[in-house]
Write an enzyme that holds these catalytic residues in place. Structure first.
Site, mmCIF file in Angstrom:
data_model
loop_
_atom_site.group_PDB
_atom_site.id
_atom_site.type_symbol
_atom_site.label_atom_id
_atom_site.label_comp_id
_atom_site.label_asym_id
_atom_site.label_seq_id
_atom_site.Cartn_x
_atom_site.Cartn_y
_atom_site.Cartn_z
ATOM 1 N N ASP A 1 2.884 -5.357 1.996
ATOM 2 C CA ASP A 1 1.578 -5.713 2.568
ATOM 3 C C ASP A 1 0.787 -6.670 1.689
ATOM 4 O OD1 ASP A 1 1.056 -3.776 0.557
ATOM 5 O OD2 ASP A 1 -0.822 -3.205 1.529
ATOM 6 N N ASP B 1 7.477 -1.567 -0.069
ATOM 7 C CA ASP B 1 6.389 -1.358 -1.009
ATOM 8 C C ASP B 1 5.836 0.043 -0.744
ATOM 9 O OD1 ASP B 1 4.244 -1.996 -2.849
ATOM 10 O OD2 ASP B 1 2.981 -2.289 -1.086
ATOM 11 N N ASP C 1 2.233 1.596 -1.755
ATOM 12 C CA ASP C 1 0.835 1.660 -1.322
ATOM 13 C C ASP C 1 0.570 0.649 -0.216
ATOM 14 O OD1 ASP C 1 -0.773 3.279 -3.703
ATOM 15 O OD2 ASP C 1 0.999 2.220 -4.428
#
Length: 226
Positions: free
Chosen positions: A172, A13, A15
């Site tokens: 996250d 991922d 960000d």
């Protein structure tokens, strides 16, 4: 747990996993708040919301629902400020460059799968110096679906010519782990990222979690010995 099989590819991922974009997104929100006569919010309050995008940031800053008048105007203002300040403070997370170099040295492919739109993802990857280092940069508008749907991850695996079952996915948020599981990848939770209280780590469904990018290097070393 038992050592993991060595992956043929690792997907990230963007960000909150690959890059620490929160300072620039927080700047965009606070500039938007100032523009509309509101006081800025502390960074610690903004950081957990960053992975959930512009809608969540406007909801946080203004307490508005997306259907309310003025919401979209504020969101567009935030996005414009962010586009103008994409690389003001954003950097790779500490240790992530070493992770990428190690993957490249060992012939393990890597790529990015993000829900960020390509008009933000592409210039940011260029600014980070990563755009020429992987053929797999999949944005939120690359495919007809976004995470938690598995399609973007499957598309990235195709671009890397790697079966998803031979791929690790690091993210996250719960939607990252949901997409990884549905795609058949190994889901690894990045607990150093932007943890939202409404999306607790224990609900993610990751196979394992890491609290620092360098923990990926340890996993790779353990995998190589099997």
């Amino acid at each position: 747990m038992n050592p993991l099989p060595l992956p043929a590819a690792v997907l990230f991922d963007l960000d909150g996993t690959l890059a620490d974009t929160a300072p620039d997104l927080a700047h965009a929100l606070n500039e938007t708040l100032r523009h509309y006569g509101r006081p800025p919010l502390p960074f610690a309050q903004i950081r957990p919301v960053v992975s959930h995008g512009g809608i969540a940031l406007i909801q946080l800053g203004f307490g508005m629902a997306p259907e309310e008048p003025g919401f979209e105007e504020r969101r567009q203002h935030l996005l414009q400020v962010y586009q103008d300040n994409l690389y003001r403070e954003t950097r790779l997370f500490d240790g992530m460059e070493t992770v990428l170099e190690t993957l490249e040295q060992r012939g393990i492919a890597w790529g990015v799968v993000t829900n960020k739109p390509s008009w933000l993802t592409d210039p940011l990857m260029r600014a980070l110096g990563l755009d020429q280092r992987t053929p797999a940069i999949v944005s939120g508008d690359t495919c007809p679906e976004r995470k938690p749907h598995p399609l973007p991850i499957l598309h990235a695996c195709k671009l890397l010519a790697v079966p998803p079952e031979h791929c690790w996915f690091v993210g996250d948020a719960g939607r990252d782990m949901q997409a990884a599981r549905a795609a058949g990848c190994l889901p690894i939770g990045a607990t150093f990222g932007y943890l939202h209280p409404d999306d607790p780590v224990e609900n993610w469904g990751s196979v394992l979690d890491i609290d620092h990018p360098r923990a990926l290097l340890e996993l790779l070393e353990q995998s190589e010995t099997t």
